[in-house]
Design an enzyme around this catalytic site. Structure first.
Site, PDB file in Angstrom:
ATOM      1  N   LYS A  67     -33.009  23.565  -7.602  1.00  0.00           N
ATOM      2  CA  LYS A  67     -31.659  24.077  -7.316  1.00  0.00           C
ATOM      3  C   LYS A  67     -31.102  24.932  -8.455  1.00  0.00           C
ATOM      4  CE  LYS A  67     -30.474  20.483  -3.988  1.00  0.00           C
ATOM      5  NZ  LYS A  67     -29.497  19.499  -3.510  1.00  0.00           N
ATOM      6  N   ASP A 103     -23.915  21.555  -0.256  1.00  0.00           N
ATOM      7  CA  ASP A 103     -23.976  20.086  -0.355  1.00  0.00           C
ATOM      8  C   ASP A 103     -22.581  19.437  -0.357  1.00  0.00           C
ATOM      9  OD1 ASP A 103     -26.743  19.752  -0.380  1.00  0.00           O
ATOM     10  OD2 ASP A 103     -26.895  19.919  -2.558  1.00  0.00           O
TER      11      ASP A 103
HETATM   12  P1  NDP Z   1     -29.195  14.054 -10.770  1.00  0.00           P
HETATM   13  O1  NDP Z   1     -30.501  13.639 -11.318  1.00  0.00           O
HETATM   14  O2  NDP Z   1     -28.700  15.426 -11.010  1.00  0.00           O
HETATM   15  O3  NDP Z   1     -28.055  13.047 -11.310  1.00  0.00           O
HETATM   16  C1  NDP Z   1     -28.267  11.671 -11.295  1.00  0.00           C
HETATM   17  C2  NDP Z   1     -26.986  10.934 -11.627  1.00  0.00           C
HETATM   18  O4  NDP Z   1     -27.193   9.540 -11.405  1.00  0.00           O
HETATM   19  C3  NDP Z   1     -26.551  11.064 -13.093  1.00  0.00           C
HETATM   20  O5  NDP Z   1     -25.143  11.044 -13.133  1.00  0.00           O
HETATM   21  C4  NDP Z   1     -27.146   9.793 -13.727  1.00  0.00           C
HETATM   22  O6  NDP Z   1     -26.439   9.350 -14.867  1.00  0.00           O
HETATM   23  C5  NDP Z   1     -26.948   8.805 -12.613  1.00  0.00           C
HETATM   24  N1  NDP Z   1     -27.861   7.669 -12.628  1.00  0.00           N
HETATM   25  C6  NDP Z   1     -29.204   7.693 -12.483  1.00  0.00           C
HETATM   26  N2  NDP Z   1     -29.715   6.437 -12.495  1.00  0.00           N
HETATM   27  C7  NDP Z   1     -28.656   5.601 -12.665  1.00  0.00           C
HETATM   28  C8  NDP Z   1     -28.531   4.186 -12.745  1.00  0.00           C
HETATM   29  N3  NDP Z   1     -29.585   3.388 -12.663  1.00  0.00           N
HETATM   30  N4  NDP Z   1     -27.301   3.675 -12.893  1.00  0.00           N
HETATM   31  C9  NDP Z   1     -26.218   4.475 -12.961  1.00  0.00           C
HETATM   32  N5  NDP Z   1     -26.265   5.828 -12.903  1.00  0.00           N
HETATM   33  C10 NDP Z   1     -27.474   6.384 -12.741  1.00  0.00           C
HETATM   34  O7  NDP Z   1     -29.300  13.728  -9.190  1.00  0.00           O
HETATM   35  P2  NDP Z   1     -28.481  14.443  -8.014  1.00  0.00           P
HETATM   36  O8  NDP Z   1     -27.083  14.594  -8.454  1.00  0.00           O
HETATM   37  O9  NDP Z   1     -29.210  15.632  -7.533  1.00  0.00           O
HETATM   38  O10 NDP Z   1     -28.593  13.356  -6.822  1.00  0.00           O
HETATM   39  C11 NDP Z   1     -27.817  12.169  -6.824  1.00  0.00           C
HETATM   40  C12 NDP Z   1     -27.970  11.442  -5.488  1.00  0.00           C
HETATM   41  O11 NDP Z   1     -27.429  12.223  -4.420  1.00  0.00           O
HETATM   42  C13 NDP Z   1     -29.430  11.156  -5.086  1.00  0.00           C
HETATM   43  O12 NDP Z   1     -29.485   9.843  -4.558  1.00  0.00           O
HETATM   44  C14 NDP Z   1     -29.722  12.170  -4.005  1.00  0.00           C
HETATM   45  O13 NDP Z   1     -30.677  11.681  -3.079  1.00  0.00           O
HETATM   46  C15 NDP Z   1     -28.349  12.291  -3.348  1.00  0.00           C
HETATM   47  N6  NDP Z   1     -28.153  13.567  -2.626  1.00  0.00           N
HETATM   48  C16 NDP Z   1     -27.942  13.520  -1.272  1.00  0.00           C
HETATM   49  C17 NDP Z   1     -27.756  14.670  -0.538  1.00  0.00           C
HETATM   50  C18 NDP Z   1     -27.543  14.581   0.945  1.00  0.00           C
HETATM   51  O14 NDP Z   1     -27.545  15.628   1.616  1.00  0.00           O
HETATM   52  N7  NDP Z   1     -27.303  13.412   1.508  1.00  0.00           N
HETATM   53  C19 NDP Z   1     -27.771  15.998  -1.175  1.00  0.00           C
HETATM   54  C20 NDP Z   1     -27.965  15.946  -2.629  1.00  0.00           C
HETATM   55  C21 NDP Z   1     -28.159  14.763  -3.299  1.00  0.00           C
HETATM   56  P3  NDP Z   1     -26.742   9.946 -16.340  1.00  0.00           P
HETATM   57  O15 NDP Z   1     -25.962  11.222 -16.443  1.00  0.00           O
HETATM   58  O16 NDP Z   1     -26.253   8.893 -17.242  1.00  0.00           O
HETATM   59  O17 NDP Z   1     -28.237  10.170 -16.423  1.00  0.00           O
END
Ligand code: NDP
Length: 279
Positions: A67, A103
């Site tokens: 992306k 999104d």
């Molecule tokens: P990113 O990798 O960009 O961001 C991940 C985020 O999750 C960060 O804020 C990270 O925190 C946090 N995180 C990861 N693991 C943990 C944990 N164990 N506990 C707490 N916080 C955690 O991912 P995306 O933003 O791209 O995606 C996020 C979610 O959204 C995914 O589940 C994805 O499948 C979903 N999604 C769904 C869509 C849909 O159409 N339904 C479209 C796009 C995404 P930190 O900054 O501390 O690392």
């Protein structure tokens, strides 16, 4: 005449439901188009897109991990893509690659239209500060909530997002915090962390939920995620991200074809298929 060509580009991409969604949209709107999955090498996103364009491709959805590269490749960007810093939809025209991010719009459409929950004047909690949270920021603020709290494991990332939110809204009360500091109940809690992928959930106090709370997990699966299970155990109403997926696709389809597909019908069909796959 050959049907217009569209793809979803990702790595991996075999799991993507986008071809099924767009094929159904095309059928229901009598549009002639062909939509396939396209696996790009991790170091070959740009070359894969250029090759597809050279073969006459009209548009692409972009999924993980491309992306940000799609954002960089676009020659023109929608306002919401600029703010998200990421692109999930590309439209190819002679001499022009238009990049959009649908999104966040998909999320809001699913909450407001499909779930019937108005966000105006509400207290929102956004969990996570990654790509999906960034994409949701502008569409959420455009709904004019009273307050938005952004909580993230890495506080600095939530603070960056807060700074951006501050430049987008002077009416909404904005703040950041760690998960552990949250106490007050919220009207809507959106889980934009990827914790659900590992059946994990951010450490949230029971008091952030009430029976009026809508708990929304951007992730979807046949069974409720750990976040949704926690929310239900504290009496909240729950919704997963399947509707967001269908609505972001509908927004991309409308951009490409200038026709709005019946996303509600397709969401109902996708939900039935997802449940049947687990039966
Ligand atoms: P990113 O990798 O960009 O961001 C991940 C985020 O999750 C960060 O804020 C990270 O925190 C946090 N995180 C990861 N693991 C943990 C944990 N164990 N506990 C707490 N916080 C955690 O991912 P995306 O933003 O791209 O995606 C996020 C979610 O959204 C995914 O589940 C994805 O499948 C979903 N999604 C769904 C869509 C849909 O159409 N339904 C479209 C796009 C995404 P930190 O900054 O501390 O690392």
């Amino acid at each position: 005449m050959k049907a217009d060509q569209y793809v979803v580009i990702g790595n991996p991409v075999a799991h993507s439901k986008s071809p099924a969604i767009h094929a159904r949209f095309a059928e229901l709107t009598s549009q002639q188009l062909d939509y396939q999955r396209l696996l790009a090498p991790l170091d070959g996103f740009g070359a894969t897109v250029r090759d597809f364009v050279a073969k006459g491709g009209k548009g692409a959805n972009v999924t993980l991990p491309f992306k940000l590269e799609a954002f960089a490749l676009a020659t023109e960007l929608s306002e919401r893509a600029k703010i998200a810093g990421a692109v999930n939809t590309l439209k190819f025209e002679p001499g022009r690659i238009y990049g959009d991010n649908t999104d966040g719009m998909g999320l809001v459409a699913d909450i407001v239209r499909n779930a019937g929950v108005n966000l105006r004047g509400k207290r929102l909690l956004l969990l996570g500060a990654g790509g999906a949270a960034r994409g949701a920021l502008l569409p959420l603020l455009q709904e004019q909530p009273a307050a938005l709290t952004i909580a993230n494991r890495t506080l600095a990332k939530a603070q960056d997002l807060l700074q951006q939110a501050n430049s987008l809204s002077d009416r909404c009360e904005l703040q950041t915090c760690r998960f552990e500091d949250l106490q007050q109940p919220f009207d809507v809690i959106i889980n934009a962390t990827s914790a659900s992928i590992n059946d994990d959930v951010p450490p949230l106090a029971a008091t952030v939920f009430s029976k009026e709370t809508l708990a929304y997990d951007m992730m979807y699966a046949a069974a409720p995620t750990a976040f949704l299970r926690l929310a239900v155990s504290h009496g909240a109403q729950c919704r997963d991200g399947l509707g967001m997926l269908v609505e972001q696709a509908a927004e991309a389809f409308a951009l490409w074809r200038s026709v709005r597909p019946p996303s509600g019908q397709v969401l109902a069909e996708m939900r039935a298929a997802l449940l049947a796959s687990q039966a």
